[in-house]
Design an enzyme around this catalytic site. Structure first.
Site, PDB file in Angstrom:
ATOM      1  N   ASP A  14       1.827   3.801   7.326  1.00  0.00           N
ATOM      2  CA  ASP A  14      -0.248   3.391   7.006  1.00  0.00           C
ATOM      3  C   ASP A  14      -0.212   1.769   6.694  1.00  0.00           C
ATOM      4  O   ASP A  14       1.007   1.659   6.844  1.00  0.00           O
ATOM      5  CB  ASP A  14      -0.624   3.809   6.081  1.00  0.00           C
ATOM      6  N   SER A  15      -1.541   1.442   7.191  1.00  0.00           N
ATOM      7  CA  SER A  15      -1.691   0.356   7.255  1.00  0.00           C
ATOM      8  C   SER A  15      -1.065  -0.539   5.608  1.00  0.00           C
ATOM      9  O   SER A  15      -1.288  -1.680   4.822  1.00  0.00           O
ATOM     10  CB  SER A  15      -2.738  -0.390   7.221  1.00  0.00           C
ATOM     11  N   CYS A  77      -3.221   7.190   8.905  1.00  0.00           N
ATOM     12  CA  CYS A  77      -4.180   5.846   8.743  1.00  0.00           C
ATOM     13  C   CYS A  77      -5.271   5.975   9.676  1.00  0.00           C
ATOM     14  O   CYS A  77      -4.662   6.345  10.697  1.00  0.00           O
ATOM     15  CB  CYS A  77      -3.296   4.658   9.069  1.00  0.00           C
ATOM     16  N   GLU A 162      -5.820  -1.483  -2.920  1.00  0.00           N
ATOM     17  CA  GLU A 162      -4.790  -2.107  -2.381  1.00  0.00           C
ATOM     18  C   GLU A 162      -4.272  -2.945  -3.535  1.00  0.00           C
ATOM     19  O   GLU A 162      -3.201  -3.440  -3.712  1.00  0.00           O
ATOM     20  CB  GLU A 162      -4.781  -3.541  -1.878  1.00  0.00           C
ATOM     21  N   CYS A 196     -10.112   7.636   4.752  1.00  0.00           N
ATOM     22  CA  CYS A 196      -9.361   6.741   5.283  1.00  0.00           C
ATOM     23  C   CYS A 196      -8.798   7.099   3.784  1.00  0.00           C
ATOM     24  O   CYS A 196      -8.684   7.454   2.559  1.00  0.00           O
ATOM     25  CB  CYS A 196     -10.175   5.285   4.360  1.00  0.00           C
ATOM     26  N   HIS A 198      -6.860   5.761   1.694  1.00  0.00           N
ATOM     27  CA  HIS A 198      -6.531   5.021   0.577  1.00  0.00           C
ATOM     28  C   HIS A 198      -7.886   5.650  -0.487  1.00  0.00           C
ATOM     29  O   HIS A 198      -8.039   6.072  -1.820  1.00  0.00           O
ATOM     30  CB  HIS A 198      -6.978   3.420   0.709  1.00  0.00           C
TER      31      HIS A 198
END
Ligand code: DGL
Length: 277
Positions: A14-15, A77, A162, A196, A198
């Site tokens: 994932d990013s 991701c 994040e 997404c 997140h």
């Protein structure tokens, strides 16, 4: 490398932290395998970056996971799946490692997403990159041609997560704002896919502001079930996977920072190593 060696791990990329929400579901469904998680936290977010940049970064991550003995990689991701997966599968994989495999999250979620809506109106929350790729509309239409798909980008949601602000009061404003904007586009939506990785971290806030008749589709369990099916159907990959039940974590950021925030996702201690791509 043309043939796959034994003792391979399953790579989850994932990013940043978001893929941990997918890994948790995978681990729940398939606890026996050995996983390597790689978060490119130093270069996240990917959601606002160009196709070229997301492709370049994702390819670097894939190469690293191959070096770390992963024979199967899940691009957990959506942005990387939307912007890089196809090119890597078609252009790079045949040269790099023809016997290894890379899977994304968009296809399995598109195959299932239409099953959740009762009135054929599905909303999608995703990053700007995923929305502008139109990947979900294109894929969902293949399986559910009668469904109206309404995508909406939430550019602030990833930075909020994040930065460990998902439970803060400040997050309420941005969650409310995007729910309102999506429902302005289509007020008939009865189900929303969180496209997404997140976004599940914002679920308590999303549920707080979403009208109660709208259901939320969380992609982690869909991806986990799809991986289970894939492994059953591909013994040539499955037979090389180690059954150690362990997870190793790698990040491109400082490991201490990763550990602290990652623990909010997993609710258990994490010891990551820093790696450069
Ligand atoms: N986690 C990524 C996704 O699922 C996006 C986060 C980012 O923008 O880096 O799309």
């Amino acid at each position: 490398m043309n043939s796959i060696e034994r003792n391979q791990h399953i790579g989850v990329f994932d990013s940043g932290f978001g893929g941990l929400t997918i890994l948790q579901e995978i681990k729940h469904v398939l606890p026996e395998y050995s996983y390597i998680y790689l978060g490119d936290n130093a270069r996240a977010p990917y959601g606002t970056r160009s196709f070229e940049t997301v492709y370049k970064y994702t390819l670097e991550a894939v190469k690293k996971l191959f070096e770390l003995d992963c024979s199967l990689i899940i691009l957990a991701c959506n942005t990387a799946s939307a912007k890089a997966l196809r090119t890597i599968q078609q252009q790079d994989l045949p040269k790099l490692a023809p016997n290894k495999r890379i899977l994304g999250v968009i296809r399995p979620c598109s195959e299932q997403a239409g099953l959740f809506t009762q009135n054929n109106n599905l909303g999608i929350f995703a990053t700007s990159g995923t929305v502008s790729s139109h990947s979900y509309e294109i894929e969902i239409q293949k399986f559910f041609p009668n469904i109206t798909v309404t995508p909406h980008a939430c550019p602030m949601w990833v930075p909020i997560v994040e930065n460990g602000e998902a439970l803060s009061e400040g997050a309420d404003y941005f969650v409310q704002k995007e729910i309102h904007a999506l429902l302005e586009k289509n007020n008939n939506i009865d189900s929303i896919l969180l496209a997404c990785t997140h976004y599940p971290i914002l679920l308590p806030k999303i549920k707080k502001y979403l009208p109660s008749h709208i259901s939320v589709i969380n992609q982690g369990s869909i991806v986990a079930q799809s991986l289970k099916k894939y492994l059953l159907q591909h013994p040539e990959i499955e037979s090389h996977c180690i059954h150690s039940g362990k997870i190793q974590y790698y990040t491109t950021e400082k490991a201490e920072i990763f550990n602290t925030i990652a623990e909010c996702f997993t609710h258990s201690p994490i010891i990551a190593k820093t790696i450069s791509l």
